[in-house]
Design a protein around this motif. Structure first.
Motif, PDB file in Angstrom:
ATOM      1  N   ASP A   1     -30.662  36.747 -33.393  1.00 31.86           N
ATOM      2  CA  ASP A   1     -31.249  35.785 -34.327  1.00 31.86           C
ATOM      3  C   ASP A   1     -32.771  35.870 -34.188  1.00 31.86           C
ATOM      4  N   ILE A   2     -33.404  36.577 -35.119  1.00 28.47           N
ATOM      5  CA  ILE A   2     -34.851  36.819 -34.997  1.00 28.47           C
ATOM      6  C   ILE A   2     -35.653  35.528 -35.129  1.00 28.47           C
ATOM      7  N   GLY A   3     -35.149  34.572 -35.890  1.00 25.66           N
ATOM      8  CA  GLY A   3     -35.837  33.286 -36.008  1.00 25.66           C
ATOM      9  C   GLY A   3     -35.857  32.547 -34.687  1.00 25.66           C
ATOM     10  N   LEU A   4     -34.733  32.533 -34.002  1.00 22.91           N
ATOM     11  CA  LEU A   4     -34.655  31.890 -32.695  1.00 22.91           C
ATOM     12  C   LEU A   4     -35.538  32.618 -31.691  1.00 22.91           C
ATOM     13  N   VAL A   5     -35.526  33.941 -31.717  1.00 21.37           N
ATOM     14  CA  VAL A   5     -36.371  34.723 -30.801  1.00 21.37           C
ATOM     15  C   VAL A   5     -37.837  34.365 -31.014  1.00 21.37           C
ATOM     16  N   ALA A   6     -38.267  34.328 -32.268  1.00 23.68           N
ATOM     17  CA  ALA A   6     -39.668  34.011 -32.567  1.00 23.68           C
ATOM     18  C   ALA A   6     -40.013  32.583 -32.143  1.00 23.68           C
ATOM     19  N   PHE A   7     -39.161  31.656 -32.465  1.00 27.37           N
ATOM     20  CA  PHE A   7     -39.357  30.247 -32.121  1.00 27.37           C
ATOM     21  C   PHE A   7     -39.455  30.089 -30.598  1.00 27.37           C
ATOM     22  N   ALA A   8     -38.529  30.727 -29.872  1.00 28.71           N
ATOM     23  CA  ALA A   8     -38.501  30.625 -28.409  1.00 28.71           C
ATOM     24  C   ALA A   8     -39.755  31.250 -27.790  1.00 28.71           C
ATOM     25  N   LYS A   9     -40.217  32.374 -28.349  1.00 26.64           N
ATOM     26  CA  LYS A   9     -41.430  33.004 -27.825  1.00 26.64           C
ATOM     27  C   LYS A   9     -42.641  32.097 -28.028  1.00 26.64           C
ATOM     28  N   CYS A  10     -42.690  31.407 -29.159  1.00 28.19           N
ATOM     29  CA  CYS A  10     -43.789  30.461 -29.394  1.00 28.19           C
ATOM     30  C   CYS A  10     -43.783  29.352 -28.349  1.00 28.19           C
ATOM     31  N   TYR A  11     -42.626  28.763 -28.110  1.00 31.49           N
ATOM     32  CA  TYR A  11     -42.521  27.684 -27.128  1.00 31.49           C
ATOM     33  C   TYR A  11     -42.808  28.192 -25.722  1.00 31.49           C
ATOM     34  N   LEU A  12     -42.301  29.371 -25.407  1.00 26.56           N
ATOM     35  CA  LEU A  12     -42.542  29.943 -24.081  1.00 26.56           C
ATOM     36  C   LEU A  12     -44.031  30.206 -23.885  1.00 26.56           C
ATOM     37  N   GLY A  13     -44.664  30.796 -24.873  1.00 23.25           N
ATOM     38  CA  GLY A  13     -46.097  31.050 -24.786  1.00 23.25           C
ATOM     39  C   GLY A  13     -46.895  29.776 -24.640  1.00 23.25           C
ATOM     40  N   ARG A  14     -46.508  28.781 -25.403  1.00 27.15           N
ATOM     41  CA  ARG A  14     -47.191  27.483 -25.324  1.00 27.15           C
ATOM     42  C   ARG A  14     -47.057  26.871 -23.931  1.00 27.15           C
ATOM     43  N   ALA A  15     -45.867  26.978 -23.368  1.00 27.87           N
ATOM     44  CA  ALA A  15     -45.627  26.407 -22.033  1.00 27.87           C
ATOM     45  C   ALA A  15     -46.407  27.165 -20.961  1.00 27.87           C
ATOM     46  N   LEU A  16     -46.542  28.462 -21.127  1.00 30.75           N
ATOM     47  CA  LEU A  16     -47.216  29.281 -20.107  1.00 30.75           C
ATOM     48  C   LEU A  16     -48.736  29.208 -20.199  1.00 30.75           C
ATOM     49  N   VAL A  17     -49.256  28.967 -21.406  1.00 32.49           N
ATOM     50  CA  VAL A  17     -50.713  28.991 -21.614  1.00 32.49           C
ATOM     51  C   VAL A  17     -51.376  27.708 -21.155  1.00 32.49           C
ATOM     52  N   ARG A  18     -50.722  26.588 -21.370  1.00 33.69           N
ATOM     53  CA  ARG A  18     -51.370  25.310 -21.082  1.00 33.69           C
ATOM     54  C   ARG A  18     -51.478  25.050 -19.626  1.00 33.69           C
TER      55      ARG A  18
END
Length: 172
Positions: free
Chosen positions: A155-172
Protein backbone atom coordinates in the motif's frame (compact mmCIF):
# COMPACT_ATOMS: atom_id res chain seq x y z
CA UNK A 1 -25.05 0.34 -18.82
CA UNK A 2 -26.64 2.60 -21.39
CA UNK A 3 -24.48 3.93 -24.22
CA UNK A 4 -24.80 7.50 -22.90
CA UNK A 5 -23.72 6.43 -19.43
CA UNK A 6 -20.79 4.42 -20.79
CA UNK A 7 -19.60 7.40 -22.84
CA UNK A 8 -19.94 9.78 -19.88
CA UNK A 9 -18.14 7.33 -17.64
CA UNK A 10 -15.22 7.13 -20.04
CA UNK A 11 -15.05 10.94 -20.15
CA UNK A 12 -15.19 11.05 -16.35
CA UNK A 13 -12.34 8.58 -16.03
CA UNK A 14 -10.22 10.56 -18.47
CA UNK A 15 -10.93 13.78 -16.53
CA UNK A 16 -9.95 12.00 -13.32
CA UNK A 17 -6.69 10.78 -14.87
CA UNK A 18 -5.94 14.38 -15.93
CA UNK A 19 -6.71 15.46 -12.37
CA UNK A 20 -9.48 17.69 -13.63
CA UNK A 21 -11.33 17.13 -10.37
CA UNK A 22 -14.36 19.36 -10.98
CA UNK A 23 -14.97 17.88 -14.44
CA UNK A 24 -14.49 14.35 -13.14
CA UNK A 25 -16.90 14.90 -10.26
CA UNK A 26 -19.59 16.42 -12.47
CA UNK A 27 -19.29 13.67 -15.07
CA UNK A 28 -19.26 10.91 -12.47
CA UNK A 29 -22.35 12.32 -10.78
CA UNK A 30 -24.18 12.59 -14.11
CA UNK A 31 -23.20 9.02 -14.98
CA UNK A 32 -24.37 7.83 -11.56
CA UNK A 33 -27.81 9.31 -12.22
CA UNK A 34 -28.06 7.20 -15.38
CA UNK A 35 -26.55 3.99 -13.98
CA UNK A 36 -25.18 3.28 -10.49
CA UNK A 37 -21.41 3.51 -10.26
CA UNK A 38 -19.27 0.58 -9.15
CA UNK A 39 -16.76 0.74 -6.30
CA UNK A 40 -13.80 1.90 -8.42
CA UNK A 41 -15.79 4.82 -9.79
CA UNK A 42 -17.23 5.66 -6.37
CA UNK A 43 -13.61 5.95 -5.20
CA UNK A 44 -13.06 8.42 -8.03
CA UNK A 45 -16.08 10.42 -6.83
CA UNK A 46 -14.73 10.39 -3.28
CA UNK A 47 -11.23 11.54 -4.23
CA UNK A 48 -12.46 14.12 -6.76
CA UNK A 49 -14.76 15.62 -4.13
CA UNK A 50 -11.99 15.50 -1.52
CA UNK A 51 -9.57 17.29 -3.83
CA UNK A 52 -12.19 20.02 -4.24
CA UNK A 53 -12.69 20.19 -0.44
CA UNK A 54 -16.30 19.07 -0.75
CA UNK A 55 -16.58 17.06 2.43
CA UNK A 56 -20.29 16.36 2.13
CA UNK A 57 -19.88 14.87 -1.36
CA UNK A 58 -16.80 12.95 -0.31
CA UNK A 59 -18.51 11.51 2.79
CA UNK A 60 -21.60 10.53 0.78
CA UNK A 61 -19.43 8.64 -1.70
CA UNK A 62 -17.59 6.98 1.18
CA UNK A 63 -20.89 5.84 2.68
CA UNK A 64 -21.93 4.27 -0.61
CA UNK A 65 -18.50 2.75 -1.12
CA UNK A 66 -18.42 1.08 2.25
CA UNK A 67 -21.49 -1.15 1.89
CA UNK A 68 -20.54 -3.05 -1.30
CA UNK A 69 -17.24 -4.04 0.30
CA UNK A 70 -18.96 -5.31 3.44
CA UNK A 71 -21.52 -7.21 1.36
CA UNK A 72 -18.72 -8.77 -0.72
CA UNK A 73 -16.82 -9.81 2.41
CA UNK A 74 -13.98 -7.41 1.54
CA UNK A 75 -13.52 -6.34 5.14
CA UNK A 76 -10.04 -5.04 4.35
CA UNK A 77 -11.43 -2.46 1.91
CA UNK A 78 -14.43 -1.67 4.14
CA UNK A 79 -12.01 -1.13 7.05
CA UNK A 80 -9.86 1.15 4.89
CA UNK A 81 -12.81 3.38 4.04
CA UNK A 82 -14.17 3.34 7.59
CA UNK A 83 -10.74 4.46 8.79
CA UNK A 84 -10.52 7.33 6.30
CA UNK A 85 -14.02 8.47 7.14
CA UNK A 86 -13.08 8.54 10.82
CA UNK A 87 -9.77 10.23 10.09
CA UNK A 88 -11.49 13.00 8.14
CA UNK A 89 -14.14 13.42 10.82
CA UNK A 90 -11.37 13.83 13.41
CA UNK A 91 -9.90 16.63 11.30
CA UNK A 92 -13.33 18.25 11.17
CA UNK A 93 -13.64 18.08 14.97
CA UNK A 94 -16.45 15.50 14.98
CA UNK A 95 -14.77 13.31 17.58
CA UNK A 96 -17.74 11.15 18.62
CA UNK A 97 -18.66 10.10 15.10
CA UNK A 98 -14.96 9.75 14.22
CA UNK A 99 -14.38 7.40 17.15
CA UNK A 100 -17.27 5.20 16.05
CA UNK A 101 -15.86 5.00 12.49
CA UNK A 102 -12.38 4.17 13.75
CA UNK A 103 -13.73 1.46 16.06
CA UNK A 104 -15.66 0.05 13.13
CA UNK A 105 -12.49 0.08 11.03
CA UNK A 106 -10.67 -1.85 13.77
CA UNK A 107 -13.41 -4.48 13.97
CA UNK A 108 -13.52 -4.90 10.20
CA UNK A 109 -9.74 -5.09 9.86
CA UNK A 110 -9.63 -7.73 12.58
CA UNK A 111 -12.48 -9.62 10.87
CA UNK A 112 -10.50 -9.79 7.65
CA UNK A 113 -8.53 -12.67 9.11
CA UNK A 114 -5.06 -11.52 8.14
CA UNK A 115 -3.01 -8.35 8.11
CA UNK A 116 -4.31 -5.57 5.88
CA UNK A 117 -3.40 -1.96 5.20
CA UNK A 118 -6.15 -0.73 7.53
CA UNK A 119 -4.18 -2.20 10.44
CA UNK A 120 -1.28 0.07 9.49
CA UNK A 121 -3.45 3.15 9.19
CA UNK A 122 -4.91 2.44 12.63
CA UNK A 123 -1.38 2.18 14.08
CA UNK A 124 -0.57 5.53 12.45
CA UNK A 125 -3.47 7.08 14.29
CA UNK A 126 -1.84 6.05 17.58
CA UNK A 127 1.48 7.48 16.33
CA UNK A 128 -0.28 10.74 15.48
CA UNK A 129 -1.60 10.96 19.01
CA UNK A 130 1.94 10.62 20.39
CA UNK A 131 3.25 13.25 17.98
CA UNK A 132 0.48 15.65 18.95
CA UNK A 133 1.28 15.28 22.65
CA UNK A 134 4.99 15.77 22.00
CA UNK A 135 6.06 12.21 22.79
CA UNK A 136 8.01 11.79 19.56
CA UNK A 137 10.09 8.81 20.76
CA UNK A 138 6.88 6.85 21.43
CA UNK A 139 5.72 7.52 17.85
CA UNK A 140 8.85 6.00 16.26
CA UNK A 141 8.02 2.30 16.81
CA UNK A 142 4.40 2.88 15.80
CA UNK A 143 5.32 4.65 12.58
CA UNK A 144 7.91 1.94 11.89
CA UNK A 145 5.28 -0.75 12.43
CA UNK A 146 2.87 1.01 10.07
CA UNK A 147 5.62 1.33 7.48
CA UNK A 148 6.34 -2.40 7.68
CA UNK A 149 2.63 -3.20 7.29
CA UNK A 150 2.41 -0.87 4.30
CA UNK A 151 5.36 -2.59 2.65
CA UNK A 152 3.96 -6.08 3.32
CA UNK A 153 0.52 -5.06 2.04
CA UNK A 154 1.96 -3.14 -0.94
CA UNK A 155 0.00 0.00 0.00
CA UNK A 156 2.02 2.95 -1.29
CA UNK A 157 -0.24 5.46 0.45
CA UNK A 158 0.37 3.84 3.81
CA UNK A 159 4.11 3.63 3.12
CA UNK A 160 4.25 7.34 2.29
CA UNK A 161 2.09 8.32 5.26
CA UNK A 162 4.18 6.18 7.65
CA UNK A 163 7.45 7.63 6.32
CA UNK A 164 6.13 11.15 6.93
CA UNK A 165 5.22 10.32 10.53
CA UNK A 166 8.48 8.46 11.10
CA UNK A 167 10.50 11.36 9.73
CA UNK A 168 8.56 13.82 11.83
CA UNK A 169 9.15 11.75 14.96
CA UNK A 170 12.88 11.40 14.27
CA UNK A 171 13.53 15.04 13.31
CA UNK A 172 11.96 16.80 16.27
Amino acid sequence: MKADAASLLEQARRAYERRAWADALELLRTTDELAPLGPDDLERVLWSAAMLDRDQDSMAAGDRLFEPYVEAGRYDRAAYWAFFRGFRLLALGEHGHATACIQQAQRLADSFGRECAAHGYLVLLAAQKELMTGDDPAAVPMASQALAIGERCCDIGLVAFAKCYLGRALVR
